[in-house]
Scaffold this motif. Structure first.
Motif, PDB file in Angstrom:
ATOM      1  N   TYR A   4      23.711   8.457  41.916  1.00 56.03           N
ATOM      2  CA  TYR A   4      25.000   9.111  41.662  1.00 56.03           C
ATOM      3  C   TYR A   4      25.411   8.920  40.197  1.00 56.03           C
ATOM      4  O   TYR A   4      26.002   9.826  39.587  1.00 56.03           O
ATOM      5  CB  TYR A   4      26.075   8.549  42.581  1.00 56.03           C
ATOM      6  CG  TYR A   4      26.040   9.115  43.983  1.00 56.03           C
ATOM      7  CD1 TYR A   4      25.921  10.480  44.206  1.00 56.03           C
ATOM      8  CD2 TYR A   4      26.145   8.279  45.098  1.00 56.03           C
ATOM      9  CE1 TYR A   4      25.899  11.000  45.489  1.00 56.03           C
ATOM     10  CE2 TYR A   4      26.125   8.791  46.381  1.00 56.03           C
ATOM     11  CZ  TYR A   4      25.991  10.150  46.573  1.00 56.03           C
ATOM     12  OH  TYR A   4      25.958  10.662  47.846  1.00 56.03           O
TER      13      TYR A   4
ATOM     14  N   ASP B 122      28.454  11.263  38.817  1.00 58.18           N
ATOM     15  CA  ASP B 122      29.515  11.034  39.798  1.00 58.18           C
ATOM     16  C   ASP B 122      29.815   9.534  39.838  1.00 58.18           C
ATOM     17  O   ASP B 122      29.306   8.792  40.669  1.00 58.18           O
ATOM     18  CB  ASP B 122      29.074  11.537  41.176  1.00 58.18           C
ATOM     19  CG  ASP B 122      30.201  11.537  42.196  1.00 58.18           C
ATOM     20  OD1 ASP B 122      31.216  10.841  41.966  1.00 58.18           O
ATOM     21  OD2 ASP B 122      30.059  12.205  43.243  1.00 58.18           O
TER      22      ASP B 122
ATOM     23  N   LEU C 142      17.244  15.246  41.528  1.00 58.23           N
ATOM     24  CA  LEU C 142      18.285  14.339  42.005  1.00 58.23           C
ATOM     25  C   LEU C 142      18.828  14.739  43.375  1.00 58.23           C
ATOM     26  O   LEU C 142      19.147  13.867  44.202  1.00 58.23           O
ATOM     27  CB  LEU C 142      19.421  14.256  40.985  1.00 58.23           C
ATOM     28  CG  LEU C 142      19.035  13.610  39.640  1.00 58.23           C
ATOM     29  CD1 LEU C 142      20.223  13.631  38.676  1.00 58.23           C
ATOM     30  CD2 LEU C 142      18.529  12.189  39.836  1.00 58.23           C
ATOM     31  N   GLU C 143      18.940  16.030  43.649  1.00 57.21           N
ATOM     32  CA  GLU C 143      19.390  16.459  44.981  1.00 57.21           C
ATOM     33  C   GLU C 143      18.372  16.044  46.041  1.00 57.21           C
ATOM     34  O   GLU C 143      18.738  15.574  47.123  1.00 57.21           O
ATOM     35  CB  GLU C 143      19.602  17.971  45.000  1.00 57.21           C
ATOM     36  CG  GLU C 143      20.727  18.468  44.110  1.00 57.21           C
ATOM     37  CD  GLU C 143      22.095  17.941  44.551  1.00 57.21           C
ATOM     38  OE1 GLU C 143      22.256  17.628  45.749  1.00 57.21           O
ATOM     39  OE2 GLU C 143      22.988  17.829  43.690  1.00 57.21           O
TER      40      GLU C 143
ATOM     41  N   GLU D   8      18.735  12.330  46.553  1.00 57.51           N
ATOM     42  CA  GLU D   8      19.933  11.990  47.321  1.00 57.51           C
ATOM     43  C   GLU D   8      19.710  12.233  48.806  1.00 57.51           C
ATOM     44  O   GLU D   8      20.046  11.382  49.654  1.00 57.51           O
ATOM     45  CB  GLU D   8      21.115  12.817  46.825  1.00 57.51           C
ATOM     46  CG  GLU D   8      22.400  12.535  47.580  1.00 57.51           C
ATOM     47  CD  GLU D   8      23.562  13.395  47.114  1.00 57.51           C
ATOM     48  OE1 GLU D   8      24.618  13.368  47.779  1.00 57.51           O
ATOM     49  OE2 GLU D   8      23.403  14.113  46.102  1.00 57.51           O
TER      50      GLU D   8
ATOM     51  N   THR E 154      15.128  10.722  36.419  1.00 60.47           N
ATOM     52  CA  THR E 154      16.343  11.527  36.279  1.00 60.47           C
ATOM     53  C   THR E 154      16.006  13.000  36.519  1.00 60.47           C
ATOM     54  O   THR E 154      16.332  13.892  35.722  1.00 60.47           O
ATOM     55  CB  THR E 154      16.999  11.336  34.900  1.00 60.47           C
ATOM     56  OG1 THR E 154      17.026   9.937  34.575  1.00 60.47           O
ATOM     57  CG2 THR E 154      18.442  11.835  34.913  1.00 60.47           C
TER      58      THR E 154
ATOM     59  N   LYS F  94      23.356   8.774  37.712  1.00 59.03           N
ATOM     60  CA  LYS F  94      22.544   9.752  36.982  1.00 59.03           C
ATOM     61  C   LYS F  94      23.150  11.156  37.097  1.00 59.03           C
ATOM     62  O   LYS F  94      23.072  11.962  36.171  1.00 59.03           O
ATOM     63  CB  LYS F  94      21.122   9.775  37.532  1.00 59.03           C
ATOM     64  CG  LYS F  94      20.353   8.478  37.369  1.00 59.03           C
ATOM     65  CD  LYS F  94      19.692   8.385  36.020  1.00 59.03           C
ATOM     66  CE  LYS F  94      18.768   7.189  35.942  1.00 59.03           C
ATOM     67  NZ  LYS F  94      18.064   7.107  34.651  1.00 59.03           N
ATOM     68  N   LYS F  95      23.758  11.442  38.256  1.00 56.26           N
ATOM     69  CA  LYS F  95      24.372  12.754  38.469  1.00 56.26           C
ATOM     70  C   LYS F  95      25.725  12.880  37.784  1.00 56.26           C
ATOM     71  O   LYS F  95      26.302  13.964  37.747  1.00 56.26           O
ATOM     72  CB  LYS F  95      24.544  13.020  39.974  1.00 56.26           C
ATOM     73  CG  LYS F  95      23.238  13.201  40.726  1.00 56.26           C
ATOM     74  CD  LYS F  95      23.467  13.485  42.203  1.00 56.26           C
ATOM     75  CE  LYS F  95      24.025  14.866  42.430  1.00 56.26           C
ATOM     76  NZ  LYS F  95      24.114  15.203  43.879  1.00 56.26           N
TER      77      LYS F  95
END
Length: 231
Positions: free
Chosen positions: A190, A195, A157-158, A161, A154, A192-193
């Protein structure tokens, strides 16, 4: 080895096990210095129950023969044995030596890949990211592993992705993680983000591509299926 992985029938497994061993032994008679055959024997001995002729002592003997012919690949073989035996510290040291001594891109790629997986498992995520970054030039699956590492920790993340989207857009071979695997991993990222809409979309795509992916049904239930567009 593929057929043995596809059946649970003990009689069939026993027959396949001995046939695999016989084929590897015959190949070694023809080419005693073939380190790839010897490495296949290491894998066989490590992954095969004793009733089929497996065992770590046999694997270590074969690793020693590999080391006599190729020091780097010998270190990798010993690292692989240690990893499968859950001796992760020893495995890490052996993989490091294999990377340092590697004389061919193939050996270095192999050692880096397993170093990355070991680092994921031992939660040394900075090392995992660094290792898979080194692989990106020669191993397209590195982008998948960068994304998977981001999901595991975690974090980044960017970065994860971007890597997964690059993997999805790239050409893949049959040995690499599937498109369904990548879509599922992107869905988890996503999630985790935060979204959930994007996570539902990706998990649903993965589910439609391959319903056998471990965890995909549970993720689909957890996130809910995407709403159908109004007609």
């Amino acid at each position: 080895m593929h057929d043995a992985q596809q059946t649970s029938n003990p009689i069939r497994l026993l027959d396949l096990g001995w046939k695999i061993k016989d084929a590897l032994d015959e190949a070694l008679k023809l080419e005693p210095d073939n380190t790839e055959v010897r490495l296949d024997l290491v894998r066989y001995y490590v992954m095969t129950p004793a009733v089929f002729g497996g065992g770590l002592d046999h694997a270590r003997e074969e690793a020693a023969e590999i080391a006599r012919r190729d020091a780097a690949l010998g270190h990798f073989a010993n690292g692989y044995i240690a990893y499968r035996d859950k001796a992760l510290g020893l495995a890490r040291n052996e993989f490091r030596d294999a990377i340092r001594l590697a004389q061919t891109p193939a050996t270095k790629t192999l050692a880096l890949r397993w170093m990355g997986w070991l680092s994921q498992e031992s939660q040394q995520y900075a090392t995992a990211f660094e290792t898979f970054e080194q692989l990106r030039a020669n191993d397209a699956s590195a982008n998948y592993e960068i994304g998977r590492t981001a999901v595991f920790c975690t974090c980044e993340l960017e970065r994860g992705e971007t890597a997964l989207k690059s993997y999805i857009a790239a050409k893949r071979t049959a040995e690499m993680p599937s498109l369904a695997d990548a879509r599922y991993m992107l869905g988890l990222l996503y999630e985790k983000k935060g979204d959930r809409a994007a996570a539902r979309r990706e998990v649903e795509i993965a589910y439609r591509l391959d319903r056998t992916i471990a965890g995909v049904k549970e993720a689909r239930e957890r996130l809910g299926t995407p709403a159908r567009p109004a007609r």
